[in-house]
Design a protein around this motif. Structure first.
Motif, mmCIF file in Angstrom:
data_model
loop_
_atom_site.group_PDB
_atom_site.id
_atom_site.type_symbol
_atom_site.label_atom_id
_atom_site.label_comp_id
_atom_site.label_asym_id
_atom_site.label_seq_id
_atom_site.Cartn_x
_atom_site.Cartn_y
_atom_site.Cartn_z
ATOM 1 N N UNK A 72 -4.323 20.054 1.060
ATOM 2 C CA UNK A 72 -3.047 20.170 0.279
ATOM 3 C C UNK A 72 -2.611 18.690 0.612
ATOM 4 N N UNK A 73 -2.839 17.970 1.859
ATOM 5 C CA UNK A 73 -2.537 16.588 2.026
ATOM 6 C C UNK A 73 -3.522 15.717 1.404
ATOM 7 N N UNK A 74 -4.690 16.112 1.457
ATOM 8 C CA UNK A 74 -5.936 15.436 0.869
ATOM 9 C C UNK A 74 -5.601 15.309 -0.821
ATOM 10 N N UNK A 75 -5.062 16.580 -1.157
ATOM 11 C CA UNK A 75 -4.713 16.442 -2.738
ATOM 12 C C UNK A 75 -3.691 15.282 -3.140
ATOM 13 N N UNK A 89 0.929 -1.311 -0.105
ATOM 14 C CA UNK A 89 -0.030 0.109 0.019
ATOM 15 C C UNK A 89 0.697 1.258 -0.128
ATOM 16 N N UNK A 90 0.131 2.005 -0.091
ATOM 17 C CA UNK A 90 0.938 3.704 -0.258
ATOM 18 C C UNK A 90 0.274 4.356 0.967
ATOM 19 N N UNK A 91 0.945 4.893 2.027
ATOM 20 C CA UNK A 91 0.387 5.556 3.199
ATOM 21 C C UNK A 91 0.890 6.903 3.046
ATOM 22 N N UNK A 92 0.114 8.130 2.998
ATOM 23 C CA UNK A 92 0.313 9.356 3.013
ATOM 24 C C UNK A 92 0.262 9.740 4.597
ATOM 25 N N UNK A 138 -9.301 13.651 13.275
ATOM 26 C CA UNK A 138 -10.592 13.018 12.951
ATOM 27 C C UNK A 138 -11.279 13.450 11.616
ATOM 28 N N UNK A 139 -11.286 14.781 11.628
ATOM 29 C CA UNK A 139 -11.929 15.496 10.315
ATOM 30 C C UNK A 139 -11.192 15.372 9.141
ATOM 31 N N UNK A 140 -9.826 15.084 9.345
ATOM 32 C CA UNK A 140 -9.048 14.940 8.060
ATOM 33 C C UNK A 140 -9.430 13.412 7.334
ATOM 34 N N UNK A 141 -9.564 12.603 8.401
ATOM 35 C CA UNK A 141 -10.294 11.197 8.235
ATOM 36 C C UNK A 141 -11.722 11.274 7.397
ATOM 37 N N UNK A 142 -12.468 12.230 8.014
ATOM 38 C CA UNK A 142 -13.753 12.259 7.343
ATOM 39 C C UNK A 142 -13.874 12.711 6.181
ATOM 40 N N UNK A 172 5.418 11.144 2.475
ATOM 41 C CA UNK A 172 5.331 12.381 3.090
ATOM 42 C C UNK A 172 5.102 13.705 2.157
ATOM 43 N N UNK A 173 3.766 14.412 2.287
ATOM 44 C CA UNK A 173 3.487 15.388 1.299
ATOM 45 C C UNK A 173 4.596 16.566 1.668
ATOM 46 N N UNK A 174 5.169 17.477 0.768
ATOM 47 C CA UNK A 174 5.875 18.396 1.035
ATOM 48 C C UNK A 174 5.442 19.601 2.026
ATOM 49 N N UNK A 175 4.034 19.610 2.017
ATOM 50 C CA UNK A 175 3.493 20.503 3.071
ATOM 51 C C UNK A 175 3.552 20.161 4.562
ATOM 52 N N UNK A 176 3.854 18.755 4.395
ATOM 53 C CA UNK A 176 4.180 18.035 6.057
ATOM 54 C C UNK A 176 5.313 18.801 6.484
ATOM 55 N N UNK A 177 6.548 18.729 5.370
ATOM 56 C CA UNK A 177 7.778 19.257 5.733
ATOM 57 C C UNK A 177 7.619 21.023 6.301
#
Length: 442
Positions: free
Chosen positions: A103-106, A3-6, A131-135, A29-34
């Motif tokens: 941006x992470x969702x994108x 799998x690919x885990x973001x 939780x809202x990101x998961x929703x 790891x998205x660039x926005x996370x950095x």
């Protein structure tokens, strides 16, 4: 199938080594996370420390290859920093605002669309403590999970420090006659040292007995401490008697108490500490500390010297001390404490670097501590000291902690099989009928 885990930022800020917990799968790891981690690295708290730790780990991985191309991990997986897949094409009609979460969702959405065009596509999953990101991810058709590897146990396996066992009446008689009972006759799984056992007649009669497993984990014995009262406090239920048994035993150097508000954790600990410090002279000082974590919106900076700034945070401790000393006048407790000199009320902010020998240490509201913070506290404990951690795992004000990954739960789980520690969960509230009803209903 791999799998690919973001990974969301909050996962890494909670556990900097979370990126190594995904076995042979691909970690993105998205660039926005950095960017978010970079904005936190100057914080002088646990979040800042974790942000700096993540930065060092990623910097070390650069020696293994180019992060944007993917670096192999020992587990067989791959970790990479995602610089592409930033388009909002698939989100613009749903989540139009360009926030960091979106941006992470994108990134996850674009990776999923890309994988669907391949002959052997990989499943894409967002891992977030939010939780809202998961929703949101679920609304977009992206699989989302909470990060659970930082949890020390499962909900149905929480160690409570006590068990209930139905036994034949002859075993109850044997326990009273011999003042001991082999653990093997209880037909239970291996019991921990200093775990409490409530024996009840299997036939349903009122006959019962309460004992505690000894330090070897092989025998159940009656309580060694039998006191009607401790500094004017009488235990009101069997759980409070269990707590006092742990608090008053010299050989138990680490005690953990959990329970809902009003179960008597703080009051019993203070009473036991005062008895052993002031009356028995077992310890030179009683040190009471609690983390400075606000409930709700912070009130900002407070005026005055250190003692004046700490007073609002430490007021729950002073409330219990006023009850124990039976003070009536305003400021009377401060005069008493100043005259005694052996009681110190402190914030955990100042504990790093200290060595604390020959003291009875109480850490209140320990559920708001991280694993790293409880390790820091425990490594400060010197020779001849006893430390008590207590709190309510259901009342957590820390943004990245929950009932199963906080520092208090961590200490309970990691020390439950050690002969120098003991734990009990208090479940019956004794503050007032209203407080107990509120704890149950709300």
């Amino acid at each position: 199938m791999r799998k690919i885990y973001v990974i969301d930022t909050n996962v890494l800020l909670q556990d900097p080594r979370a990126m190594f917990q995904f076995e042979e799968n691909e970690v993105v790891i998205p660039a926005v996370v950095l960017e978010e981690i970079d904005s936190k690295k100057r914080y002088m708290d646990e979040i800042g420390r974790n942000a700096r730790h993540v930065s060092k780990i990623l910097d070390g991985l650069r020696n293994e290859g180019m992060l944007h191309e993917g670096v192999p991990l020992v587990s067989g997986g791959v970790i990479r920093v995602e610089l592409n897949h930033r388009s909002f094409q698939y989100l613009k009609d749903t989540f139009m605002e360009v926030t960091n979460d979106n941006r992470i969702l994108a990134v996850a959405m674009n990776l999923q669309v890309e994988q669907e065009t391949l002959e052997r596509p990989k499943k894409v999953c967002i891992v977030s403590k939010d939780a809202l990101v998961r929703v949101k991810a679920d609304a977009l058709g992206i699989k989302a999970e909470d990060f659970l590897s930082d949890r020390v146990t499962e909900y149905d396996n929480v160690y409570k420090g006590k068990i209930y066992a139905n036994v034949p009446a002859q075993l109850l008689d044997l326990f009273y006659e011999k003042q001991s009972l082999p653990v093997s006759v209880l037909e239970k799984e291996r019991l921990a040292p200093h775990q409490f056992v409530v024996l009840k007649d299997a036939l349903g009669t009122p006959a019962s007995a309460v004992g505690k497993v000894d330090e070897t984990g092989k025998m159940v014995k009656p309580f060694a401490i039998e006191m009607d009262q401790v500094w004017g406090i009488r235990p009101r239920n069997v759980e409070q008697k269990m707590a006092l048994e742990l608090l008053l035993r010299d050989e138990i150097q680490l005690v953990t108490l959990t329970g809902k508000a009003g179960t008597g954790k703080t009051l019993l600990s203070l009473a036991a500490g005062l008895l052993q410090t002031e009356d028995m002279g077992n310890y030179n000082k009683l040190l009471v500390a609690r983390p400075v974590v606000p409930m709700g919106k912070d009130i900002g900076f407070l005026p005055g010297e250190k003692e004046e700034k700490l007073r609002p945070w430490m007021q729950p401790v002073f409330d219990n001390l006023e009850f124990l000393f039976n003070t009536k006048k305003p400021g009377e407790i401060d005069q008493i404490l100043a005259g005694m000199g052996s009681i110190q009320v402190e914030a955990l902010t100042y504990i790093r670097g200290r060595s604390i020998p020959d003291q009875f240490i109480i850490i209140d509201e320990a559920q708001n501590l991280t694993k790293h913070e409880v390790k820091t506290i425990l490594t400060r404990v010197g020779e001849g000291s006893k430390i008590v951690f207590m709190g309510d795992p259901a009342q957590i004000d820390h943004p990245y902690l929950d009932e199963l990954n906080n520092g208090l739960a961590y200490v309970v789980e990691m020390f439950k099989n050690e002969s120098i520690s003991g734990h009990v969960t208090l479940e019956k509230g004794e503050r007032s009928g209203l407080a107990q009803l509120a704890a149950d209903l709300l």
